[in-house]
Design a protein around this motif. Structure first.
Motif, PDB file in Angstrom:
ATOM      1  N   PHE A 120      22.059 -48.303  11.681  1.00 13.74           N
ATOM      2  CA  PHE A 120      21.206 -47.584  10.732  1.00 13.74           C
ATOM      3  C   PHE A 120      19.854 -48.265  10.772  1.00 13.74           C
ATOM      4  O   PHE A 120      19.755 -49.484  10.585  1.00 13.74           O
ATOM      5  CB  PHE A 120      21.790 -47.649   9.319  1.00 13.74           C
ATOM      6  N   PHE A 121      18.805 -47.494  11.032  1.00  9.22           N
ATOM      7  CA  PHE A 121      17.450 -48.025  11.121  1.00  9.22           C
ATOM      8  C   PHE A 121      16.582 -47.298  10.099  1.00  9.22           C
ATOM      9  O   PHE A 121      16.576 -46.067  10.046  1.00  9.22           O
ATOM     10  CB  PHE A 121      16.893 -47.796  12.533  1.00  9.22           C
ATOM     11  N   LEU A 122      15.870 -48.072   9.276  1.00  7.22           N
ATOM     12  CA  LEU A 122      14.977 -47.504   8.270  1.00  7.22           C
ATOM     13  C   LEU A 122      13.623 -48.180   8.372  1.00  7.22           C
ATOM     14  O   LEU A 122      13.526 -49.408   8.333  1.00  7.22           O
ATOM     15  CB  LEU A 122      15.540 -47.719   6.868  1.00  7.22           C
ATOM     16  N   ARG A 123      12.584 -47.356   8.542  1.00  2.00           N
ATOM     17  CA  ARG A 123      11.222 -47.860   8.517  1.00  2.00           C
ATOM     18  C   ARG A 123      10.445 -47.010   7.519  1.00  2.00           C
ATOM     19  O   ARG A 123      10.347 -45.799   7.670  1.00  2.00           O
ATOM     20  CB  ARG A 123      10.551 -47.751   9.884  1.00  2.00           C
ATOM     21  N   VAL A 124       9.960 -47.659   6.464  1.00  2.00           N
ATOM     22  CA  VAL A 124       9.101 -46.987   5.501  1.00  2.00           C
ATOM     23  C   VAL A 124       7.706 -47.550   5.751  1.00  2.00           C
ATOM     24  O   VAL A 124       7.461 -48.737   5.513  1.00  2.00           O
ATOM     25  CB  VAL A 124       9.560 -47.235   4.046  1.00  2.00           C
ATOM     26  N   ASP A 125       6.816 -46.697   6.271  1.00  2.00           N
ATOM     27  CA  ASP A 125       5.492 -47.135   6.700  1.00  2.00           C
ATOM     28  C   ASP A 125       4.760 -47.896   5.597  1.00  2.00           C
ATOM     29  O   ASP A 125       4.678 -47.444   4.453  1.00  2.00           O
ATOM     30  CB  ASP A 125       4.655 -45.942   7.159  1.00  2.00           C
ATOM     31  N   GLY A 126       4.269 -49.081   5.966  1.00  2.00           N
ATOM     32  CA  GLY A 126       3.515 -49.915   5.038  1.00  2.00           C
ATOM     33  C   GLY A 126       4.369 -50.637   4.015  1.00  2.00           C
ATOM     34  O   GLY A 126       3.845 -51.395   3.201  1.00  2.00           O
ATOM     35  N   LEU A 150       8.560 -51.466   4.437  1.00  2.00           N
ATOM     36  CA  LEU A 150       9.627 -52.324   4.961  1.00  2.00           C
ATOM     37  C   LEU A 150      10.280 -51.737   6.191  1.00  2.00           C
ATOM     38  O   LEU A 150      10.125 -50.548   6.492  1.00  2.00           O
ATOM     39  CB  LEU A 150      10.692 -52.598   3.901  1.00  2.00           C
ATOM     40  N   ILE A 151      11.047 -52.601   6.864  1.00  2.00           N
ATOM     41  CA  ILE A 151      11.914 -52.206   7.974  1.00  2.00           C
ATOM     42  C   ILE A 151      13.271 -52.844   7.725  1.00  2.00           C
ATOM     43  O   ILE A 151      13.359 -54.028   7.387  1.00  2.00           O
ATOM     44  CB  ILE A 151      11.354 -52.647   9.339  1.00  2.00           C
ATOM     45  N   LYS A 152      14.323 -52.041   7.898  1.00  2.00           N
ATOM     46  CA  LYS A 152      15.684 -52.517   7.642  1.00  2.00           C
ATOM     47  C   LYS A 152      16.609 -51.982   8.728  1.00  2.00           C
ATOM     48  O   LYS A 152      16.484 -50.832   9.146  1.00  2.00           O
ATOM     49  CB  LYS A 152      16.153 -52.024   6.276  1.00  2.00           C
ATOM     50  N   ILE A 153      17.549 -52.830   9.157  1.00  2.00           N
ATOM     51  CA  ILE A 153      18.562 -52.429  10.132  1.00  2.00           C
ATOM     52  C   ILE A 153      19.922 -52.902   9.632  1.00  2.00           C
ATOM     53  O   ILE A 153      20.097 -54.077   9.316  1.00  2.00           O
ATOM     54  CB  ILE A 153      18.288 -53.026  11.524  1.00  2.00           C
ATOM     55  N   ASN A 154      20.863 -51.968   9.553  1.00  2.00           N
ATOM     56  CA  ASN A 154      22.268 -52.296   9.278  1.00  2.00           C
ATOM     57  C   ASN A 154      23.045 -52.015  10.557  1.00  2.00           C
ATOM     58  O   ASN A 154      23.026 -50.882  11.056  1.00  2.00           O
ATOM     59  CB  ASN A 154      22.850 -51.434   8.151  1.00  2.00           C
ATOM     60  N   ASP A 155      23.719 -53.026  11.090  1.00  4.05           N
ATOM     61  CA  ASP A 155      24.525 -52.878  12.303  1.00  4.05           C
ATOM     62  C   ASP A 155      25.989 -53.103  11.973  1.00  4.05           C
ATOM     63  O   ASP A 155      26.325 -54.045  11.242  1.00  4.05           O
ATOM     64  CB  ASP A 155      24.125 -53.911  13.358  1.00  4.05           C
ATOM     65  N   THR A 156      26.842 -52.251  12.522  1.00  4.44           N
ATOM     66  CA  THR A 156      28.283 -52.482  12.490  1.00  4.44           C
ATOM     67  C   THR A 156      28.747 -52.488  13.934  1.00  4.44           C
ATOM     68  O   THR A 156      28.527 -51.515  14.667  1.00  4.44           O
ATOM     69  CB  THR A 156      29.027 -51.392  11.697  1.00  4.44           C
ATOM     70  N   ARG A 157      29.367 -53.594  14.341  1.00  6.70           N
ATOM     71  CA  ARG A 157      29.864 -53.740  15.703  1.00  6.70           C
ATOM     72  C   ARG A 157      31.386 -53.833  15.666  1.00  6.70           C
ATOM     73  O   ARG A 157      31.932 -54.547  14.825  1.00  6.70           O
ATOM     74  CB  ARG A 157      29.295 -54.999  16.345  1.00  6.70           C
ATOM     75  N   LEU A 158      32.034 -53.140  16.602  1.00  5.83           N
ATOM     76  CA  LEU A 158      33.484 -53.231  16.783  1.00  5.83           C
ATOM     77  C   LEU A 158      33.744 -53.678  18.206  1.00  5.83           C
ATOM     78  O   LEU A 158      33.115 -53.180  19.145  1.00  5.83           O
ATOM     79  CB  LEU A 158      34.155 -51.870  16.586  1.00  5.83           C
ATOM     80  N   TYR A 159      34.689 -54.608  18.363  1.00  6.14           N
ATOM     81  CA  TYR A 159      35.014 -55.108  19.689  1.00  6.14           C
ATOM     82  C   TYR A 159      36.520 -55.257  19.812  1.00  6.14           C
ATOM     83  O   TYR A 159      37.170 -55.847  18.951  1.00  6.14           O
ATOM     84  CB  TYR A 159      34.334 -56.462  19.930  1.00  6.14           C
ATOM     85  N   TYR A 160      37.045 -54.700  20.887  1.00  6.70           N
ATOM     86  CA  TYR A 160      38.471 -54.848  21.187  1.00  6.70           C
ATOM     87  C   TYR A 160      38.610 -55.391  22.592  1.00  6.70           C
ATOM     88  O   TYR A 160      37.958 -54.917  23.529  1.00  6.70           O
ATOM     89  CB  TYR A 160      39.211 -53.513  21.088  1.00  6.70           C
ATOM     90  N   GLU A 161      39.489 -56.387  22.739  1.00  4.91           N
ATOM     91  CA  GLU A 161      39.774 -56.971  24.039  1.00  4.91           C
ATOM     92  C   GLU A 161      41.230 -56.696  24.380  1.00  4.91           C
ATOM     93  O   GLU A 161      42.116 -56.885  23.535  1.00  4.91           O
ATOM     94  CB  GLU A 161      39.512 -58.480  23.994  1.00  4.91           C
TER      95      GLU A 161
END
Length: 142
Positions: free
Chosen positions: A59-65, A67-78
């Motif tokens: 999830f990427f959010l940029r509100v001009d002038g 803030l900038i925010k990034i929420n990442d969810t990573r899943l990994y299976y081996e």
């Protein structure tokens, strides 16, 4: 599925290793230009290799002038493991805090992510349920 907090982390070095990529896809799920005052978007990338798979939802959010925010969810299976690892992180800064970063980076989530302050990290182990069979394999064969 049993979910527990863990200190285990996704092995980024393993993901960097050259391995045949059997499937890769990036899908933009949502995008809004916030009435020309920035952008909000959610995307998913998946990569499948013979020994594992990796998924990133961003999830990427940029509100001009503002803030900038990034929420990442990573899943990994081996392969061979009875669990997946899930890592959630939030990175955020005000535009004033990013004054030394070139403004061209503001529009690219991959570029700006490395310059944002990590605010939250949560790591979890998602254990698959153990299947209980009513009859043994030899009983099924007979």
């Amino acid at each position: 599925m049993k979910v527990t907090k863990t200190e285990d982390r996704i092995d980024i070095e393993k993901l960097k290793a050259r391995e045949h990529i059997m499937f890769f896809e990036e899908v933009l799920l949502f995008e809004d230009e916030l009435h020309d005052h920035g952008v909000s978007m959610i995307s998913v990338k998946i990569r499948v290799m013979p020994s594992s798979f990796f998924l990133l939802q961003r999830f990427f959010l940029r509100v001009d002038g503002v803030l900038i925010k990034i929420n990442d969810t990573r899943l990994y299976y081996e392969d061979g493991k009875n669990y997946m690892l899930r890592e959630f992180s939030t990175r955020e800064n005000t535009i004033a805090e990013l004054k030394n970063i070139p403004a061209a980076f503001y529009t690219d989530p991959n570029e700006i992510a490395q310059h944002l302050t990590l605010r939250v990290t949560e790591c979890e182990k998602l254990e698959f349920p153990v299947m209980q069979y009513e009859s043994s394999v030899s009983e099924v064969i007979q």
